[in-house]
Design a protein around this motif. Structure first.
Motif, PDB file in Angstrom:
ATOM      1  N   ASP A   2       9.530  70.731  29.972  1.00  0.00           N
ATOM      2  CA  ASP A   2       8.390  70.056  29.325  1.00  0.00           C
ATOM      3  C   ASP A   2       8.772  68.665  28.842  1.00  0.00           C
ATOM      4  OD1 ASP A   2       5.615  70.231  28.338  1.00  0.00           O
ATOM      5  OD2 ASP A   2       6.587  70.043  26.368  1.00  0.00           O
ATOM      6  N   ASN A  31      -1.861  79.317  32.227  1.00  0.00           N
ATOM      7  CA  ASN A  31      -1.934  77.863  32.111  1.00  0.00           C
ATOM      8  C   ASN A  31      -0.755  77.160  32.791  1.00  0.00           C
ATOM      9  OD1 ASN A  31      -4.288  78.104  30.560  1.00  0.00           O
ATOM     10  ND2 ASN A  31      -3.106  78.318  28.647  1.00  0.00           N
ATOM     11  N   TYR A  32       0.335  77.918  33.058  1.00  0.00           N
ATOM     12  CA  TYR A  32       1.501  77.300  33.680  1.00  0.00           C
ATOM     13  C   TYR A  32       1.305  77.178  35.179  1.00  0.00           C
ATOM     14  CZ  TYR A  32       3.724  78.247  29.215  1.00  0.00           C
ATOM     15  OH  TYR A  32       4.021  78.284  27.867  1.00  0.00           O
ATOM     16  N   ASN A  57       2.219  71.148  31.282  1.00  0.00           N
ATOM     17  CA  ASN A  57       2.250  72.559  30.872  1.00  0.00           C
ATOM     18  C   ASN A  57       3.464  73.316  31.443  1.00  0.00           C
ATOM     19  OD1 ASN A  57      -0.089  72.526  29.277  1.00  0.00           O
ATOM     20  ND2 ASN A  57      -1.397  72.807  31.077  1.00  0.00           N
TER      21      ASN A  57
END
Length: 383
Positions: A98, A62-63, A105
Motif C-alpha cells: 500500500d 475491495n482488494y 487498495n
C-alpha cells in the motif's frame, strides 16, 4: 498460481457473505474475540485467515486479487533468494504494497518467512546389541552415505559405553564365567627314592609334553559396595595333568612301588607319559582394578584348592618293525587320591597368568618318587 489465489479469495467472500445477521451481531458484541478460518489445500499447504468480524471478511472483495497474487509471486521469489544466501536457517521478509502504490487498495503489510531447503533423505538404522550401529542415508539424488557413529560425537559414544559398563558392574553382585587354563607341569622338591641302585631313576620331565589343562566354572561374588574391587571366587574345576618323561624311560608300577626305569630291550619310545584327571574346588580372593572408563586393568587373585583324583594311566608310543604302536594301561600307580594346595592369578586387561602348587606329594609315601607338582601357564577365558 494467480488462479489458485483468486479461487481462494472468492471462496472466502462466499463464506463471508453467507453469514447471518444474527451471527454478525454476536461477533460485534465481542470485539476482542477473533475468528479463524483454516483452509488446507490438496498440496498439503495451509492458509490461515484471522478476522475480527464478518465485516472484515466482506472487505476482502475491495482488494484487487489478480494484482495481489502476481505481487505475491514476486515476493516469494525474493524470499527464496534471501534464504539461500542467509547465514541462518530461517529468514523473514516484510513488504508494504500500500505504501509502494498508494490508492490501489493493496494490503498494508505482507510478511513472508522462509527456511533453507534441506535435501530429502531416506535413512535406515541397523543396530546390534544397542551399542554398535550402522546408519545408511540416501539423499534426494540417490547417493548413499554410511556412518557407524549413530549421529553421536566420540565423547558421547565413550560416555555411553562407560555408563553401560558401570551399570553392569553395579547391578551384578554375583556373576558366573567359564575358565580355561592351558599350561605345563613341573616336578619340584624331589627326594631320592630308597630302592635298589640302578633299578630306577629320578623323573626327568619333557616340558612341552607335560601339559596341564583345566576347565572350570567360577562364581564371583562382590565383597563390599557396588564399586568394590574385591570379590570371592569359587566353583568346580576339572584338571588334566600329563607327566611326560625325557629319554628312553617309562613309568612302572612293580611290587607296590611306582618308579621310572630305563628301557633295556632296545625299544625306542617316542612318548612315555603318566596322565591323571581330577576334580577340584578352588576358593580365591580376587582384586580387580578398573580405569576411568571402567575397563578391567590390573587383577590379582590368591587362594587355595582341594580336589580328588578321578583316574590315572600310562601311555607309551614306539615303533617296531616299521609299525607305530601305542600301549595304554590304567591304574592308580600309587598316586595320592586327595589333593590340596595353593594357587594364584595375575593379569592386566585381557592377559592373565596362573600358577598352581600341590602341597601334597604326587605319590603316596614310600610308594613312588617323593615330589610335588607345580602347574603354570595362561588363562584363556575368564574376567
Amino acid at each position: 498460481m494467480q488462479r489458485a489465489f483468486l479461487s481462494l479469495f472468492l471462496l472466502l467472500l462466499v463464506l463471508g457473505c453467507g453469514l447471518t445477521k444474527a451471527h454478525a451481531t454476536e461477533l460485534n458484541s465481542r470485539p476482542l474475540v477473533k475468528d479463524t478460518i483454516v483452509i488446507r489445500l490438496p498440496n498439503q499447504a495451509t492458509i490461515t485467515l484471522v478476522v475480527r468480524d464478518a465485516a472484515q471478511l466482506r472487505q476482502m472483495k475491495n482488494y484487487q486479487l489478480d494484482s495481489l497474487t502476481s505481487r505475491l509471486a514476486g515476493y516469494i521469489v525474493q524470499a527464496e533468494t534471501a534464504a539461500k544466501t542467509a547465514t541462518t536457517d530461517q529468514v523473514t521478509l516484510q513488504f508494504y504494497p500500500d505504501k509502494d502504490q498508494p490508492g490501489k487498495n493493496l494490503p498494508e503489510q505482507i510478511r513472508i518467512t522462509t527456511r533453507k531447503k534441506k535435501p530429502s533423505t531416506n535413512r535406515v538404522d541397523v543396530m546390534l546389541n544397542k551399542t554398535f550401529g550402522v546408519t545408511v542415508t540416501t539423499d534426494d539424488k540417490g547417493s548413499k552415505s554410511y556412518n557407524t557413529s549413530e549421529g553421536k560425537s566420540k565423547e558421547e559414544r565413550i560416555a555411553q559405553r562407560d555408563s553401560a559398563r558401570l551399570k553392569k558392574i553395579k547391578n551384578k553382585r554375583t556373576s558366573a564365567e567359564l575358565v580355561v587354563d592351558l599350561g605345563v607341569n613341573a616336578l619340584i622338591n624331589q627326594k631320592a627314592l630308597d630302592t635298589t641302585p640302578g633299578q630306577s631313576e629320578a623323573p626327568d620331565l619333557r616340558t612341552e609334553g607335560s601339559r596341564y589343562v583345566n576347565i572350570g566354572l567360577d562364581w564371583n561374588t562382590r565383597l563390599g559396595g557396588k564399586r568394590s574391587p574385591m570379590s570371592l571366587t569359587f566353583g568346580p574345576h576339572f584338571a588334566f595333568n600329563n607327566y611326560m618323561l625325557n629319554g628312553n624311560t617309562k613309568w612302572v608300577n612293580d611290587n607296590g612301588i611306582t618308579s621310572v626305569v630305563r628301557e633295556t630291550d632296545g625299544r625306542q619310545y617316542q612318548k612315555s607319559k603318566l596322565g591323571t584327571s581330577s576334580v577340584n574346588l578352588p576358593v580365591m580372593l580376587r582384586l580387580q582394578l578398573r580405569d576411568k572408563h571402567y575397563k578391567s586393568t590390573f587383577a590379582l587373585g590368591a587362594g587355595g584348592f582341594v580336589g580328588y583324583r578321578i583316574k590315572s594311566w600310562t601311555k607309551l608310543k614306539y615303533t617296531t618293525d616299521g609299525n607305530t604302536l601305542k600301549d595304554k594301561e590304567d591304574g592308580s600307580y600309587n598316586m595320592e587320591n586327595f589333593l590340596y594346595g595353593v594357587q594364584g592369578t595375575i593379569g592386566y586387561g585381557s592377559l592373565e597368568l596362573f600358577a598352581k602348587y600341590n602341597m601334597n606329594s604326587l605319590f603316596r609315601a614310600n610308594a613312588g618318587p617323593d615330589t610335588q607338582v607345580l602347574s603354570f601357564g595362561l588363562r584363556l577365558f575368564g574376567d
